[in-house]
Each structure stands twice: as structure tokens, then as C-alpha cells.
Design a protein around this motif. Structure first.
Motif, PDB file in Angstrom:
ATOM      1  N   MET A 253     -60.239 -72.759 -24.024  1.00 12.34           N
ATOM      2  CA  MET A 253     -60.732 -72.283 -22.350  1.00 12.34           C
ATOM      3  C   MET A 253     -61.245 -70.919 -22.164  1.00 12.34           C
ATOM      4  SD  MET A 253     -62.872 -73.240 -20.605  1.00 12.34           S
ATOM      5  CE  MET A 253     -62.909 -74.668 -19.928  1.00 12.34           C
ATOM      6  N   ASP A 257     -64.640 -68.962 -22.623  1.00 12.69           N
ATOM      7  CA  ASP A 257     -65.227 -67.847 -20.653  1.00 12.69           C
ATOM      8  C   ASP A 257     -65.438 -67.114 -21.827  1.00 12.69           C
ATOM      9  OD1 ASP A 257     -65.660 -67.929 -18.350  1.00 12.69           O
ATOM     10  OD2 ASP A 257     -63.814 -66.201 -18.525  1.00 12.69           O
ATOM     11  N   TRP A 260     -68.899 -67.783 -23.603  1.00  9.68           N
ATOM     12  CA  TRP A 260     -70.026 -67.757 -22.833  1.00  9.68           C
ATOM     13  C   TRP A 260     -70.375 -66.215 -22.323  1.00  9.68           C
ATOM     14  CZ3 TRP A 260     -73.478 -71.213 -24.006  1.00  9.68           C
ATOM     15  CH2 TRP A 260     -73.147 -71.887 -24.362  1.00  9.68           C
ATOM     16  N   ARG A 261     -69.667 -66.278 -21.320  1.00  4.25           N
ATOM     17  CA  ARG A 261     -69.733 -64.329 -20.664  1.00  4.25           C
ATOM     18  C   ARG A 261     -69.965 -63.258 -21.496  1.00  4.25           C
ATOM     19  NH1 ARG A 261     -66.451 -63.820 -16.164  1.00  4.25           N
ATOM     20  NH2 ARG A 261     -65.760 -65.260 -15.221  1.00  4.25           N
ATOM     21  N   TRP A 263     -72.308 -64.186 -24.218  1.00  5.86           N
ATOM     22  CA  TRP A 263     -73.828 -64.549 -24.241  1.00  5.86           C
ATOM     23  C   TRP A 263     -74.644 -64.365 -23.181  1.00  5.86           C
ATOM     24  CZ3 TRP A 263     -76.646 -66.222 -28.173  1.00  5.86           C
ATOM     25  CH2 TRP A 263     -77.949 -66.923 -27.338  1.00  5.86           C
ATOM     26  N   GLY A 264     -73.726 -64.912 -21.967  1.00  7.00           N
ATOM     27  CA  GLY A 264     -74.654 -64.732 -20.630  1.00  7.00           C
ATOM     28  C   GLY A 264     -75.081 -63.042 -20.616  1.00  7.00           C
ATOM     29  N   ILE A 265     -74.413 -62.257 -20.392  1.00  5.34           N
ATOM     30  CA  ILE A 265     -74.416 -61.187 -20.470  1.00  5.34           C
ATOM     31  C   ILE A 265     -75.416 -60.300 -21.503  1.00  5.34           C
ATOM     32  CG2 ILE A 265     -73.672 -58.447 -20.376  1.00  5.34           C
ATOM     33  CD1 ILE A 265     -71.121 -59.743 -19.461  1.00  5.34           C
ATOM     34  N   THR A 267     -77.979 -61.971 -22.761  1.00 12.17           N
ATOM     35  CA  THR A 267     -78.954 -63.018 -22.830  1.00 12.17           C
ATOM     36  C   THR A 267     -80.198 -62.154 -21.776  1.00 12.17           C
ATOM     37  OG1 THR A 267     -77.938 -64.775 -21.862  1.00 12.17           O
ATOM     38  CG2 THR A 267     -79.000 -64.693 -24.560  1.00 12.17           C
ATOM     39  N   ASN A 268     -79.046 -61.445 -20.884  1.00 13.00           N
ATOM     40  CA  ASN A 268     -79.505 -61.600 -19.336  1.00 13.00           C
ATOM     41  C   ASN A 268     -79.872 -59.697 -18.989  1.00 13.00           C
ATOM     42  OD1 ASN A 268     -79.956 -63.612 -17.742  1.00 13.00           O
ATOM     43  ND2 ASN A 268     -78.294 -64.914 -18.471  1.00 13.00           N
ATOM     44  N   ALA A 269     -79.049 -59.201 -19.520  1.00 13.73           N
ATOM     45  CA  ALA A 269     -78.460 -57.086 -19.186  1.00 13.73           C
ATOM     46  C   ALA A 269     -80.283 -57.153 -19.541  1.00 13.73           C
ATOM     47  CB  ALA A 269     -77.885 -56.473 -19.796  1.00 13.73           C
ATOM     48  N   ILE A 272     -78.324 -52.504 -22.190  1.00  8.76           N
ATOM     49  CA  ILE A 272     -77.627 -52.206 -22.737  1.00  8.76           C
ATOM     50  C   ILE A 272     -77.026 -50.819 -24.112  1.00  8.76           C
ATOM     51  CG2 ILE A 272     -77.670 -53.375 -24.555  1.00  8.76           C
ATOM     52  CD1 ILE A 272     -75.486 -55.581 -23.484  1.00  8.76           C
ATOM     53  N   GLU A 276     -71.733 -50.802 -25.846  1.00 12.20           N
ATOM     54  CA  GLU A 276     -71.314 -52.142 -25.668  1.00 12.20           C
ATOM     55  C   GLU A 276     -71.933 -53.528 -26.358  1.00 12.20           C
ATOM     56  OE1 GLU A 276     -73.215 -52.936 -21.691  1.00 12.20           O
ATOM     57  OE2 GLU A 276     -71.955 -54.849 -21.438  1.00 12.20           O
TER      58      GLU A 276
ATOM     59  N   GLY B 264     -76.243 -64.353 -15.783  1.00  9.00           N
ATOM     60  CA  GLY B 264     -75.885 -63.889 -16.712  1.00  9.00           C
ATOM     61  C   GLY B 264     -74.389 -64.622 -16.858  1.00  9.00           C
ATOM     62  N   ASN B 268     -73.071 -68.790 -17.118  1.00  5.81           N
ATOM     63  CA  ASN B 268     -72.484 -68.785 -18.204  1.00  5.81           C
ATOM     64  C   ASN B 268     -70.997 -68.837 -18.676  1.00  5.81           C
ATOM     65  OD1 ASN B 268     -74.619 -69.098 -20.757  1.00  5.81           O
ATOM     66  ND2 ASN B 268     -75.555 -67.125 -18.894  1.00  5.81           N
TER      67      ASN B 268
END
Lengths: 341, 341
Positions: A253, A257, A260-261, A263-265, A267-269, A272, A276, B264, B268
Motif C-alpha cells: 500500500m 501510495d 499514485w501521489r 502520478w497525481g503531482i 499530471t497536475n502541477a 516543476i 523534481e 493531484g 490520487n
């Protein structure tokens, strides 16, 4: 797109690319450091004349460093096609790059000729065969500086002998997360190999990517060098696989986590840094390898790795950018690349 | 869903809710601290008898704390319907909660009766009017402990007088990011108001959410108290708006980047602590307020704020959870809520 960036090849979930470089010099000709513009041009002309241009180098693009702007030179560096050294000090230098970018030949860098072949995954033997074939073709046209006892003569003594440097670019997030990376890197150094960061000597280790290459070029045949590095690479692959499998078992897990975090950053930041981005890219690559993230081709990750560097970004945008703007454009390009699926 | 969670109300981009609480006690009856089970039950029976049950409290749900499990009690705390004090020590306590959750009445907490009304946005006057109406209804049935000179008598001397505590729950990310928050909080304290974290006295300030309430209940009328807090709240709203607008002008991209990164991660992550969730929620709320994130109703953000707390999560899942599992389920619920659009 060059071949290794497209991904594929054996063990490509851990080994990004295999690279072979041969250092060669013309007989009876001063090394590049001793050449001026005119004598430097003579060397290039000897290697790249009307005959070789139309035959050996028919599918190659020729870059005279003098006529190549700073950004364009650095795009080649970021794509691992020429060295930072040639880009920075290449007043008499040139490069020949095959259409598929599998082969690049630097002229008048440290040596008169440096042949490089790159293939995706663990294919050192194949890369060596390819480099050797090109070497033979060039040798059929020019005389190499060669000593019966020492082998090929080179500008720097560390290359004398085979003039061969074989290297692999390897992604080791599992060993890093499990804190075993230093143990492995130390062991690798002790068996006479060298470890460098993603852009060669003196560059930082970022994004869990390492370049491992042979140190010794004297008293060991090309085959031995290739076999030795291949063997050690296979051991590293096993260790990395083991580390990943232990992580998956002990803390799936947490690993998911992290992935996915990242990936979240990514695809959203909206801004950058290169540093990083490399760090997050490593987590995403691990996620793809472990099947946490699906339907993301490795080629996209390699593309982000090479094409969202500073020079490549500026080239893409067609204008000089300051750091904050570069970070904004980088974030934009990364989003485009990752979300195009 | 309770009214304030649904959002709406004046200045709801900064003021989450307005709350009014009246402390009342029965005449000639010892304060709850002095009551045992039997005498405590007598107090409840006086207030909640067959008559009031069918009239005043017809649309209310009655919770006897003795019969309410730990998780269920804490769900009420997390929804701001009862105090942690009642949940923890409520062996003789009870609560009456209106269907729309706008009104909750605690019985035998620190005082015999504590009437609370909550409305979304800045509506202190309206909340006071509503609380006052309920107060009148109850007073028509029972005798209050009242002193001509002092006013309403309460268990703790700090509530003697009006027994009124008016408070607003306010979200001040702009003042925090621009480092002006302490200045404002100090000023608020100096005019006789109290600042507390999201779950009342002694709780931490997390997610840029503050509860601001009156301190004084003696020598000041209810109207003055409400007007005073409303006036200061309006000044705080102006300051927060100013801070947000300066941030937008001076560093829009940085702000957008923060908001998108929070989005993000929240959409996620596979595991997230309550603390981190509150922090990210603040960035997302700011993003919604500033139009960076579109089509996300404030009710969803409020729902995440109250319904992904520990007890509410366990209630939703129907089983006790340890911390790591709670963080996993929280992340899951947050993703569901945010991505349902």
C-alpha cells in the motif's frame, strides 16, 4: 525518436539502455587538443569526405559544432548523442548521428573519433557488434593510431588499449527505497566498474538512475569487457527484482501510495523543476513496472526524461526561457505527454 | 446532510458557518456536575417529556449518551453537533438534534441545556434569532435559573449573563500564505474575542480554519455581542479578500501550482492522514474560491472535512479501523467524493 527512447529490449523494466563507445585516433596526427581550426578541419575532412559521406554515413546527419547553436548542441547532449565536453568546447568538433539515433560519432572531441552505439534494454553484445562493424568500415578508409603492444592509442591514458567503454543506464528504485543501493554501488566499484549519474561524469544521481561502465581498457579484450559488464548487470537486475518483490510483499500500500501521489503531482502541477520531475518520474516508472499504473508506455517516460530538459524544452518552444518559465513549460509538456493516453 | 455542510450563505467562500450557543439551567436544580444518574434523568425528563417530544422536539432525534456507542458519539462530535466533553463524559447526558442538523441541544453537558444553531456563511443574526426562538419555546415549559442582576446562571462563571457564545468558522488561507495571519489573530484577541481550532478549545489550527467567538457574556446584550462579532468578521473577510487578491496579482502561477498539486494528491493518494487531508483541503478550497478549480461544489469539500474524520469513517465502513487502515479508507472516500463529478 531514437531507438532506446522507444523502450523495449531485454530487462527494459530495469535497464533503460546499453551503450558502447569506441575511442579511435588517426595515425600520425596530433590529438584534438593540439589541433587548430585548420588542422582540425583537415581531420574531419579525412573521416567525412565525399566517399564516406555517400557510403558509410549516407543515413547520418552531420553537425559542425561551429555552425550549431548552443541550444541545439544541448539538445544533443540531453538526448545522450554527444558529450557536454563537445557541446561546450567543440570549436573544431563535429558529430555524425544516424537517423534512428542508434549511432553517433563525435569527431575531434577528446579523440579524433568516438563511435557510440545505443540500444534499449540489456543488449551490450549487440551494441558492441554494431559499434565494431562501424569501426571496421571507418578503419577501411583511414589509418588508426595503433600500437602492437598497447592497442589503440588515445588522448587520455585511461582509454588506451581497447578504447572501449561499455555502459548500461539502470533504474534502481527498489534498491534505493530499501536502502540497499550503497551496498550495491560499492560492490560494483570494487569489481573495477565506474558509476556515474545520468549525464555522465560529475553529474548527480537523480531519479534513481545510474550509469555503470567498465573502467579498464588495457589487458582485457573487448569480449571480456562486455561479458563482465553483462554478467554484473544481470546480478544487479536480480538484486533490484528481489528488492521490489520484498517491498511489494511488505508494504504494497505504501508503494502504491507513493506511485499514485507521484502520478497525481506530475499530471497536475503547473510548475516543476527538472530535478523534481526526475524524482517523480522514477516513482511513476516503478509504478508502471509493477503494474500499479497501466497503459503507460515506457517510451513516454523516456521521452519525458530526455525531452523536458532545459535545452530540449527551449528547442520545442522555440524561444529562450528563464528558470520559472522553464518550470511552467516543463509542467505543461509533462501533462501533455502523460495524459495523451 | 446538515445545512451548513451544504454550503451557501453570505460570504461562504470565507465563512464556513455561523454558530450561536445558549447556556441555560433549570431553576432550583443542582448543575449537572452535581447530579447522579437518577437526578440527571429527572432533569432530562423535565425538558424532554411527552408534551415537548410531540411539539417542540417533534422533528428532533433524541440521543441518550448511555445508549450511544463511542463511534456514534464521535460522529456527532465530528459533525459539530455535540461537544467532545459530552461524548467523553456524558454518562447522564443526552442530545436532541433537528433533522436538518441546524439545531442541536445538549442536555446535562456542563449546563442542563445548551441550545446550538448553525447556519452556512455569515448569518450570526439569523442563527441568533433561531436559537432565541427555541429558547423561548423551552422557557415556556420550564423555569430557568435566572438572576435579575446577573442574568442567566451557568455552571462556569464565564458564561453567566447572556449565556451566549456566538462563533464563526472561517477559512483564511490567504492571510496564512501571506504571513499576515498572526497579526489578524492577535488583533482579534485584543478586542475580546477568542480563537480556537476546528474542534473547539485546545484543538490545533489545521487547514487554515479558525473558530472565532465572543468571550464576554456579562454586561453586554445579545444584540451587541452578535453585532460586534459580525462587524469584526466583516473586517476579517475584507483582509482575507485583500490577501487573496494580492497573491493572485503577485504570484498567480505559484498559487495555481499549489492548488493543482493538492488536487493531484487528494485525487490520487492511496493513504492519507486526517491532518494532511485538512491541509490539502484548504488549498483545494482556495482553488475553488479563486476559480482555479471548477465545478466542485463547496458541499463536497465540507463533506470531506467532516465525514472523513476517524469516527465518521468507521461509521461509514461499519467496523473499527486501526490508523494505517483508516488512512487508506480515508483516501478512498476522498477520491470517491472528489471524483464523483
Amino acid at each position: 525518436m531514437s531507438n532506446w527512447i522507444m523502450g523495449g529490449g531485454p530487462s527494459n523494466h530495469i535497464i533503460l539502455s546499453s551503450r558502447v563507445r569506441l575511442a579511435r585516433n588517426l595515425a600520425n596526427t596530433p590529438f584534438p587538443l593540439m589541433l587548430n581550426k585548420t588542422s582540425g578541419a583537415d581531420v574531419i575532412e579525412k573521416i567525412y569526405d565525399e566517399d564516406t559521406k555517400n557510403n558509410i554515413f549516407k543515413d547520418y546527419k552531420f553537425y559542425d559544432m561551429q555552425d550549431t547553436g548552443f541550444v541545439d548542441r544541448y539538445v544533443l547532449v540531453e538526448r545522450h548523442l554527444i558529450s557536454p565536453n563537445l557541446a561546450n568546447h567543440g570549436s573544431i568538433g563535429a558529430a555524425l548521428i544516424s537517423q534512428d539515433e542508434k549511432v553517433s560519432i563525435m569527431l575531434n572531441e577528446e579523440d579524433h573519433i568516438r563511435i557510440q552505439t545505443v540500444l534499449p534494454g540489456l543488449q551490450l553484445k549487440e551494441a558492441w557488434t554494431e559499434a565494431s562493424a562501424i569501426d571496421d568500415k571507418i578503419e577501411s578508409k583511414v589509418d588508426y593510431a595503433f600500437d602492437e603492444r598497447l592497442g589503440y592509442l588515445t588522448s587520455c591514458p585511461t582509454n588506451v588499449g581497447t578504447g572501449l567503454r561499455a555502459s548500461i543506464m539502470v533504474h534502481l528504485p527498489g534498491l534505493n527505497i530499501s536502502s540497499n543501493i550503497n551496498k550495491i554501488l560499492n560492490a560494483v566499484t570494487q569489481v573495477g566498474l565506474t558509476i556515474r549519474g545520468i549525464y555522465g561524469e560529475g553529474t548527480e544521481f537523480i531519479g534513481n538512475i545510474f550509469q555503470i561502465s567498465n573502467q579498464i581498457t588495457l589487458g582485457r579484450s573487448e569480449e571480456e569487457t562486455i561479458d563482465n559488464l553483462t554478467g554484473i548487470t544481470e546480478q544487479i537486475i536480480d538484486k533490484e527484482k528481489e528488492a521490489r518483490s520484498i517491498l511489494l510483499k511488505s508494504n504494497k500500500m505504501l508503494l502504491e501510495d507513493r506511485v499514485w501521489r507521484a502520478w497525481g503531482i506530475m499530471t497536475n502541477a503547473r510548475s516543476i523543476s527538472g530535478q523534481e520531475s526526475m524524482k517523480l518520474l522514477s516513482e511513476i516508472r516503478l509504478g508502471v513496472d509493477l503494474g500499479v499504473l497501466e497503459n503507460i508506455p515506457i517510451s513516454i517516460l523516456n521521452e519525458i526524461m530526455v525531452d523536458t530538459n532545459n535545452a530540449s524544452l527551449q528547442k520545442r518552444i522555440g524561444t529562450e526561457l528563464n528558470t520559472p518559465d522553464r518550470d511552467i513549460i516543463r509542467a505543461e509538456e509533462i501533462r501533455k505527454l502523460l495524459l495523451q493516453q
